[in-house]
Design a protein around this motif. Structure first.
Motif, short mmCIF file in Angstrom:
data_model
loop_
_atom_site.label_atom_id
_atom_site.label_comp_id
_atom_site.label_asym_id
_atom_site.label_seq_id
_atom_site.Cartn_x
_atom_site.Cartn_y
_atom_site.Cartn_z
N LEU A 72 0.83 -1.20 0.00
CA LEU A 72 0.00 0.00 0.00
C LEU A 72 0.87 1.25 0.00
O LEU A 72 0.57 2.23 -0.67
N LYS A 73 1.95 1.22 0.76
CA LYS A 73 2.89 2.35 0.85
C LYS A 73 4.28 1.77 1.01
O LYS A 73 4.56 1.05 1.96
N ALA A 74 5.14 2.08 0.05
CA ALA A 74 6.52 1.58 0.09
C ALA A 74 7.34 2.33 1.14
O ALA A 74 6.85 3.22 1.83
N GLN A 75 8.61 1.98 1.23
CA GLN A 75 9.50 2.44 2.29
C GLN A 75 9.72 3.96 2.33
O GLN A 75 9.96 4.52 3.39
N GLY A 76 9.65 4.63 1.21
CA GLY A 76 9.96 6.06 1.15
C GLY A 76 9.16 6.90 2.13
O GLY A 76 7.94 6.92 2.10
N GLY A 77 9.88 7.61 3.02
CA GLY A 77 9.24 8.48 4.00
C GLY A 77 8.87 7.80 5.31
O GLY A 77 8.47 8.46 6.26
N LEU A 78 9.00 6.48 5.37
CA LEU A 78 8.69 5.75 6.61
C LEU A 78 9.98 5.65 7.42
O LEU A 78 10.70 4.67 7.38
N THR A 79 10.26 6.70 8.15
CA THR A 79 11.53 6.90 8.84
C THR A 79 11.65 6.08 10.13
O THR A 79 10.63 5.72 10.74
N LYS A 106 0.26 11.19 0.56
CA LYS A 106 0.14 12.64 0.78
C LYS A 106 0.29 12.99 2.25
O LYS A 106 0.89 14.01 2.59
N GLU A 107 -0.23 12.17 3.14
CA GLU A 107 -0.13 12.44 4.58
C GLU A 107 1.32 12.30 5.06
O GLU A 107 1.79 13.09 5.87
N ILE A 108 2.03 11.30 4.56
CA ILE A 108 3.42 11.06 4.97
C ILE A 108 4.37 12.01 4.24
O ILE A 108 5.40 12.39 4.77
N SER A 109 4.00 12.40 3.05
CA SER A 109 4.72 13.33 2.18
C SER A 109 6.22 13.07 2.01
O SER A 109 7.03 13.90 2.37
#
Length: 183
Positions: A38-45, A97-100
């Motif tokens: 659903l959401k890849a690694q980018g921005g998931l710090t 968009k929320e994680i940006s």
């Protein structure tokens, strides 16, 4: 230690087991359970501050239907089950968009307009030694049996999302946290 996360959707348990069994004929080490990214690694710090943003989106998103469908390829080295859903793209866009994450991260992880929901069955090469890579012949053999062994393709309700965390010692992504969608 490098911490990595991504967000996925898990098929129903019985179908999940069918996919694992199917993959096990070719892949001797699975680096993550079958899922729809659903959401890849980018921005998931590593600081995990984004988890509250993920919760916020989930609290405002109702459960929805997803249908797995026929096998397809990315290029000639990634075989996957296609995914049909009217709401999946919307949820993906809200998360991104929320994680940006930066435009570069969005581009490198094929997000937003480039997002293609799928369940990977096999790859020619896995980065970071996550799972076993397959030859083109093995992928073709796998493709030839998908319709016979993985049909009927399920339609199921997505009522939660799963955050996965990279376990470096085991070289696999493990379940970190499930977050329910609003009811």
């Amino acid at each position: 230690m490098k911490l990595e996360y991504f967000i996925g959707i898990v098929p129903p348990e019985d179908y999940l087991e069918r996919i694992k069994h199917f993959q096990g004929r070719w892949v001797n080490y699975l680096g993550v359970e079958p899922h729809i990214t659903l959401k890849a690694q980018g921005g998931l710090t590593p600081d995990k501050k984004w988890i509250n943003q993920v919760r916020k989106v989930c609290q405002n998103f109702k459960p929805f239907q997803v249908t797995l469908d026929k096998p397809m390829y990315f290029g000639d080295n990634i075989l996957y089950l296609s995914v049909n859903s009217n709401n999946l793209h919307n949820l993906h866009q809200k998360k991104v968009k929320e994680i940006s994450p930066s435009e570069d991260l969005i581009k490198s992880y094929f997000e937003l307009d480039a997002f293609v929901p799928h369940v990977t069955l096999g790859k020619g090469k896995y980065g970071g030694n996550i799972s076993t890579g397959l030859s083109k012949k093995e992928l073709k053999d796998m493709e030839g049996l998908v319709d016979k062994e993985l049909t009927p393709y399920p339609n199921f309700e997505v009522s939660f999302i799963r955050i996965y965390e990279l376990n470096i010692e085991k070289k696999r992504y493990d379940k970190y946290l499930d977050i329910a969608l609003s009811k």
